[in-house]
Design an enzyme around this catalytic site. Structure first.
Site, PDB file in Angstrom:
ATOM      1  N   SER A 252      47.394  12.470  64.610  1.00 20.63           N
ATOM      2  CA  SER A 252      46.352  11.740  65.320  1.00 20.63           C
ATOM      3  C   SER A 252      46.669  11.730  66.803  1.00 20.63           C
ATOM      4  CB  SER A 252      46.298  10.305  64.823  1.00 20.63           C
ATOM      5  OG  SER A 252      47.502   9.655  65.183  1.00 20.63           O
ATOM      6  N   LYS A 253      45.605  11.653  67.598  1.00 22.67           N
ATOM      7  CA  LYS A 253      45.832  11.757  69.042  1.00 22.67           C
ATOM      8  C   LYS A 253      46.527  10.535  69.603  1.00 22.67           C
ATOM      9  CE  LYS A 253      41.052  10.624  70.041  1.00 22.67           C
ATOM     10  NZ  LYS A 253      39.785  11.222  70.235  1.00 22.67           N
ATOM     11  N   ARG A 254      46.530   9.446  68.854  1.00 26.11           N
ATOM     12  CA  ARG A 254      47.255   8.268  69.341  1.00 26.11           C
ATOM     13  C   ARG A 254      48.753   8.528  69.369  1.00 26.11           C
ATOM     14  NH1 ARG A 254      47.001   3.008  66.665  1.00 26.11           N
ATOM     15  NH2 ARG A 254      48.601   2.578  68.197  1.00 26.11           N
ATOM     16  N   LYS A 255      49.209   9.369  68.461  1.00 28.50           N
ATOM     17  CA  LYS A 255      50.656   9.602  68.398  1.00 28.50           C
ATOM     18  C   LYS A 255      51.077  10.961  68.942  1.00 28.50           C
ATOM     19  CE  LYS A 255      51.273   6.288  64.792  1.00 28.50           C
ATOM     20  NZ  LYS A 255      51.090   6.135  63.376  1.00 28.50           N
ATOM     21  N   ASN A 256      50.143  11.875  69.035  1.00 31.17           N
ATOM     22  CA  ASN A 256      50.460  13.248  69.433  1.00 31.17           C
ATOM     23  C   ASN A 256      49.237  13.817  70.131  1.00 31.17           C
ATOM     24  OD1 ASN A 256      52.813  14.746  68.811  1.00 31.17           O
ATOM     25  ND2 ASN A 256      52.423  14.481  66.637  1.00 31.17           N
TER      26      ASN A 256
END
Ligand code: GLU
Length: 502
Positions: A252-256
């Site tokens: 997910s873009k929140r983590k990566n």
């Protein structure tokens, strides 16, 4: 039989790392068998599809060094390769299903559908809607038809029993029909849904192997049934394991950062990113970590894909990139560095902002170094400012980030509109409001306009730097994030309301 594979992205957002991963495995499989690989744009969701997103997908796959034998930009014998240009084909096929009695027009209204679902839920049964649930008395259908009421076309699906799906990696997968809806095949606007368009196109484009993400396994029964209804042979199905964050959650873009363009902007070498994607669930027979695209294709064997969720770890990718980088000669390094950071496309748009502010060339680097860097070196103290107390600054950055994530056309005007609207709603002076964005984006507030900088850096790097700033300040936990989300929704409603009264 010529092996034919495809990647079928929907152009509804940033070009995703997951798309490149699936494309690479389809390409490797086709090349290994001397077959063809094609690219099809699945843009049936007209609300969310944009030409910019399509272009970004093509550009980023090309940047990675992938090529396709057929596609919207290169043509081919099985086109058009954009689903929005194939409407007549889908209409014809829906008609076939209606004629054979395998599909039906459904005149149920949204309210009725909601009610049906609630009743099912309350009755304790599964919420999949079946033909028997959706049926209307003949006179009601006639009435609605006569009144020109909107309708969708749905496929008939068995009410019970199991569907067996054959998967190249997983063998036989049994899925329960009772959980499968009488799927909509054509929406009330006459556009097909993914399921219909995908099956029709895979057949007409003579696809022999469908290699796609495992999130599509639950759709496979509908596809199997559609092939049967049409009397067509099924292509072989292969569901690849989903990419994961280092904590094993779904990528997910929140983590990566998940946009391929971020990796370009960050200065990764395309060979290294492609190499790393090839390592996702797959390994070379000799387990070597560093390999080129052609080495991968020569040694490719889909059966070597392991199903344990492959982890996409940026740190690991950096390390792999460093191996590629160190192998360059000094001349190659200089050439590639210049091509990345000093190409006219990148440099020219920055010059008008710099020229009025510098006296000698050596003023440029201190003023504009952040155009050549990655994430900004920051500490929580970087954000200390008289206008902000406690966690306010995190809220401002987080709300700003959410608005910027929803900004579809990345232009200064739209960035400004989003952020200034937020400042006004939060009753913070623009100057004070922009301070944390200056720090996040440039690491200093005495440089060229942060709005111009964001426009020039592009959405991926800008958002990544704001996310990084939030992390430095201490990313909000689940509970706090929920509260922020709620407050944000209220702010968005207020912004929308003030826009309509302005
Ligand atoms: N359009 C689908 C996607 O965006 C394609 C899925 C498939 O390969 O069947 O992932």
């Amino acid at each position: 039989m010529t092996v034919r594979t495809r990647v079928a992205p929907s152009p509804t957002g940033d070009p995703h790392v997951g798309t490149a991963y699936i494309a690479l495995f389809n390409l490797a499989f086709a090349r290994q068998h001397g077959g063809k690989f094609l690219l099809r744009i699945e843009d049936t969701d007209q609300q969310r599809s944009t030409p910019e997103s399509e272009q970004a997908i093509l550009d980023s796959l090309r940047w990675l060094g992938m090529d396709w034998d057929e596609g919207p930009d290169v043509g081919g014998d099985y086109g058009p390769y954009r689903q929005s240009e194939r409407r007549a084909i889908y209409e014809e096929h829906v008609q076939k299903l209606l004629d054979s009695g395998n599909a039906f027009r459904c005149y149920r209204t949204n309210e009725e559908l909601d009610q049906l679902r609630i009743t099912k839920q309350e009755g304790g049964s599964l919420t999949a809607l079946k033909v028997s649930d959706l049926e209307l008395p003949a006179d009601v259908i006639a009435e609605r038809e006569a009144a020109g009421a909107p309708f969708v076309v749905r496929m008939k699906v068995p009410e019970e029993g199991t569907c067996v799906v054959n998967d190249m990696l997983r063998g036989e997968i049994e899925l329960d029909w009772s959980q499968v809806d009488a799927q909509i095949l054509m929406k009330s606007d006459g556009m097909p849904t993914y399921h219909l368009a995908n099956v029709v196109d895979d057949h007409l484009m003579a696809i022999t192997h469908v290699i796609r993400g495992e999130e599509w396994i639950s759709s496979a029964p509908k596809h199997v049934l559609l092939y049967q209804y049409f009397g067509w042979d099924m292509p072989k199905l292969c569901h690849m394991p989903l990419l994961r964050n280092p904590d094993k959650s779904k990528l997910s873009k929140r983590k990566n950062p998940t946009s391929i363009m971020y990796y370009e902007r960050m200065g990764f070498m395309p060979e290294a990113v492609l190499n790393y994607l090839g390592r996702m669930g797959w390994s070379m027979p000799d387990e070597s970590e560093k390999f080129s695209r052609d080495e991968m294709f020569t040694n490719f064997d889909i059966q070597r894909v392991s199903l344990g969720g492959p982890v996409f770890d940026v740190e690991k990718l950096r390390w792999l990139n460093s191996l590629w980088l160190r192998e360059l000669t000094a001349e190659q390094f200089a050439e590639r560095f210049a091509a990345w950071g000093f190409n006219p496309e990148r440099v020219l748009p920055v010059i008008p902002h710099l020229q009025p502010r510098v006296e000698v060339f050596s003023d440029v680097a201190p003023l504009a170094g952040h155009f050549l860097s990655g994430l900004t070196p920051l500490t929580p103290e970087s954000f200390e400012h008289k206008a902000y107390e406690g966690e306010e600054v995190v809220a401002v950055l987080q709300y700003g980030l959410w608005l910027l994530e929803a900004t579809r056309h990345w232009e200064k005007e739209n960035i400004e509109k989003a952020l200034f609207g937020l400042a006004k709603q939060m009753e913070i002076k623009v100057r004070d409001f922009l301070f944390p964005f200056f720090m996040a984006i440039a690491g200093t507030s005495s440089t060229i306009s942060v709005l111009d900088t964001m426009a020039l850096l592009g959405p991926d790097m800008s958002r990544a730097r704001i996310r990084h700033a939030i992390d430095v300040l201490g990313a909000p936990g689940k509970k706090k994030l929920k509260k922020l989300e709620k407050d944000f929704q209220a702010i968005v409603r207020a912004i929308e309301a003030s826009e309509t009264t302005d």
